[in-house]
Design a protein around this motif. Structure first.
Motif, PDB file in Angstrom:
ATOM      1  N   LEU A 132      98.955  59.186  37.518  1.00 22.58           N
ATOM      2  CA  LEU A 132      98.486  59.866  36.313  1.00 22.58           C
ATOM      3  C   LEU A 132      97.354  59.091  35.649  1.00 22.58           C
ATOM      4  O   LEU A 132      96.377  59.675  35.182  1.00 22.58           O
ATOM      5  CB  LEU A 132      99.649  60.062  35.326  1.00 22.58           C
ATOM      6  CG  LEU A 132     100.758  61.039  35.774  1.00 22.58           C
ATOM      7  CD1 LEU A 132     101.880  61.062  34.759  1.00 22.58           C
ATOM      8  CD2 LEU A 132     100.187  62.431  35.995  1.00 22.58           C
ATOM      9  N   ALA A 133      97.475  57.760  35.644  1.00 22.42           N
ATOM     10  CA  ALA A 133      96.411  56.926  35.060  1.00 22.42           C
ATOM     11  C   ALA A 133      95.124  57.061  35.870  1.00 22.42           C
ATOM     12  O   ALA A 133      94.019  57.143  35.297  1.00 22.42           O
ATOM     13  CB  ALA A 133      96.861  55.470  35.013  1.00 22.42           C
TER      14      ALA A 133
ATOM     15  N   SER B  64      89.058  61.913  34.603  1.00 22.74           N
ATOM     16  CA  SER B  64      89.021  63.055  33.667  1.00 22.74           C
ATOM     17  C   SER B  64      89.620  64.325  34.257  1.00 22.74           C
ATOM     18  O   SER B  64      89.159  65.442  33.980  1.00 22.74           O
ATOM     19  CB  SER B  64      87.572  63.328  33.215  1.00 22.74           C
ATOM     20  OG  SER B  64      87.021  62.177  32.608  1.00 22.74           O
ATOM     21  N   ILE B  65      90.675  64.160  35.076  1.00 15.23           N
ATOM     22  CA  ILE B  65      91.335  65.332  35.667  1.00 15.23           C
ATOM     23  C   ILE B  65      92.857  65.215  35.512  1.00 15.23           C
ATOM     24  O   ILE B  65      93.613  65.693  36.357  1.00 15.23           O
ATOM     25  CB  ILE B  65      90.964  65.522  37.155  1.00 15.23           C
ATOM     26  CG1 ILE B  65      91.120  64.204  37.938  1.00 15.23           C
ATOM     27  CG2 ILE B  65      89.575  66.095  37.304  1.00 15.23           C
ATOM     28  CD1 ILE B  65      90.979  64.373  39.428  1.00 15.23           C
TER      29      ILE B  65
ATOM     30  N   GLY C 276      86.671  72.819  44.977  1.00 12.56           N
ATOM     31  CA  GLY C 276      86.286  71.734  45.872  1.00 12.56           C
ATOM     32  C   GLY C 276      85.970  70.452  45.121  1.00 12.56           C
ATOM     33  O   GLY C 276      86.357  69.357  45.542  1.00 12.56           O
ATOM     34  N   GLY C 277      85.288  70.575  43.990  1.00 12.95           N
ATOM     35  CA  GLY C 277      84.960  69.384  43.197  1.00 12.95           C
ATOM     36  C   GLY C 277      86.189  68.712  42.643  1.00 12.95           C
ATOM     37  O   GLY C 277      86.269  67.475  42.580  1.00 12.95           O
ATOM     38  N   GLN C 278      87.186  69.505  42.234  1.00 13.91           N
ATOM     39  CA  GLN C 278      88.434  68.935  41.726  1.00 13.91           C
ATOM     40  C   GLN C 278      89.189  68.222  42.840  1.00 13.91           C
ATOM     41  O   GLN C 278      89.720  67.120  42.640  1.00 13.91           O
ATOM     42  CB  GLN C 278      89.285  70.033  41.099  1.00 13.91           C
ATOM     43  CG  GLN C 278      88.734  70.563  39.784  1.00 13.91           C
ATOM     44  CD  GLN C 278      89.457  71.803  39.297  1.00 13.91           C
ATOM     45  OE1 GLN C 278      90.010  72.579  40.092  1.00 13.91           O
ATOM     46  NE2 GLN C 278      89.481  72.006  37.981  1.00 13.91           N
ATOM     47  N   GLN C 279      89.219  68.820  44.020  1.00 10.65           N
ATOM     48  CA  GLN C 279      89.873  68.170  45.150  1.00 10.65           C
ATOM     49  C   GLN C 279      89.178  66.850  45.483  1.00 10.65           C
ATOM     50  O   GLN C 279      89.842  65.859  45.810  1.00 10.65           O
ATOM     51  CB  GLN C 279      89.857  69.089  46.371  1.00 10.65           C
ATOM     52  CG  GLN C 279      90.751  70.304  46.259  1.00 10.65           C
ATOM     53  CD  GLN C 279      90.747  71.125  47.530  1.00 10.65           C
ATOM     54  OE1 GLN C 279      90.877  70.598  48.628  1.00 10.65           O
ATOM     55  NE2 GLN C 279      90.576  72.425  47.382  1.00 10.65           N
ATOM     56  N   GLN C 280      87.854  66.847  45.395  1.00  7.34           N
ATOM     57  CA  GLN C 280      87.097  65.622  45.664  1.00  7.34           C
ATOM     58  C   GLN C 280      87.507  64.516  44.708  1.00  7.34           C
ATOM     59  O   GLN C 280      87.715  63.364  45.106  1.00  7.34           O
ATOM     60  CB  GLN C 280      85.593  65.909  45.534  1.00  7.34           C
ATOM     61  CG  GLN C 280      84.688  64.709  45.760  1.00  7.34           C
ATOM     62  CD  GLN C 280      84.502  64.394  47.230  1.00  7.34           C
ATOM     63  OE1 GLN C 280      85.462  64.232  47.968  1.00  7.34           O
ATOM     64  NE2 GLN C 280      83.265  64.303  47.654  1.00  7.34           N
TER      65      GLN C 280
END
Length: 226
Positions: A120-121, A127-128, A141-145
């Motif tokens: 979580l940290a 920032s996700i 895709g950007g979030q997975q990255q």
């Protein structure tokens, strides 16, 4: 990496992915690897990370030559010391973001609760944090990255290997990720990043250029005086 070569195939199908490459990366150093498609950049990373074996030469991680180690021993070195950002992310579809990020720590023997706390940290650092309980198919895709990058940075990873880590990110998020990698190096880790973006040289200490599997040039990066 000492005089490392990697040959795929035999005979007429033989391909020399790397040819006698020498590359040393010190603790605290951030190195970018650049070159045209097919120049051997990703091969260099997979060898450096113990995901493939050199045809000749030697890969040494923290003083340990990988050539003489068995598969399980190499896996242990990779798990304890290396964070790897794959170009295709390599997230496990059945696990949430927090579970994907926490896996390396659980493999290190950390409790599931502690691994989740660290995960979580790491997600918050990128920032996700709000993605913690989402599955990969529920992310862009950007979030997975960014989840994959968080996984590579969790724990005491003393060598971070990143294959096009900003490829799926917008420019602002990409710069933030490069800042995190730079900070990790400033704290004592080593990092090697494959990139095709010349502007990323501003963040690194050195840029090495590959062509046809050969290291042809080395230049100073913008981060070299930090």
């Amino acid at each position: 990496m000492q005089a490392v070569s990697r040959v795929h195939g035999r005979g007429a199908a033989e391909v020399h992915a790397l040819r006698g490459v020498d590359l040393a990366v010190a603790a605290g150093e951030f190195v970018a690897v650049m070159g045209p498609s097919g120049s051997g950049k990703s091969t260099l990373l997979t060898l450096a990370g113990g995901l493939d074996r050199a045809t000749s030469g030697e890969v040494v991680i923290e003083g340990r030559p990988l050539g003489g180690l068995g598969r399980n021993e190499i896996a242990a070195v990779r798990r304890r010391a290396i964070g790897y950002v794959f170009q295709d992310f390599n997230l496990i579809p059945a696990l949430t973001a927090a579970e994907n990020v926490g896996i390396p720590r659980e493999l290190d023997g950390v409790s599931a609760r502690a691994a989740r706390r660290e995960a979580l940290a790491a997600l918050e650092e990128l920032s996700i944090g709000e993605l913690a309980d989402r599955f990969p198919d529920e992310m862009s895709g950007g979030q997975q990255q960014r989840v994959a990058i968080a996984r590579s940075l969790i724990g005491d990873r003393r060598l971070v290997l990143a294959d096009e880590p900003t490829g799926a990110l917008d420019s602002t998020t990409g710069e933030a990720v490069l800042g995190l990698l730079r900070a990790r190096c400033d704290a004592g880790a080593a990092a090697v990043m494959v990139t095709h973006e010349a502007r990323h040289a501003a963040w690194v200490d050195r840029v090495v250029h590959l062509r046809d599997g050969v290291l042809v040039e080395e230049t100073r990066g913008g981060g070299a005086g930090r």
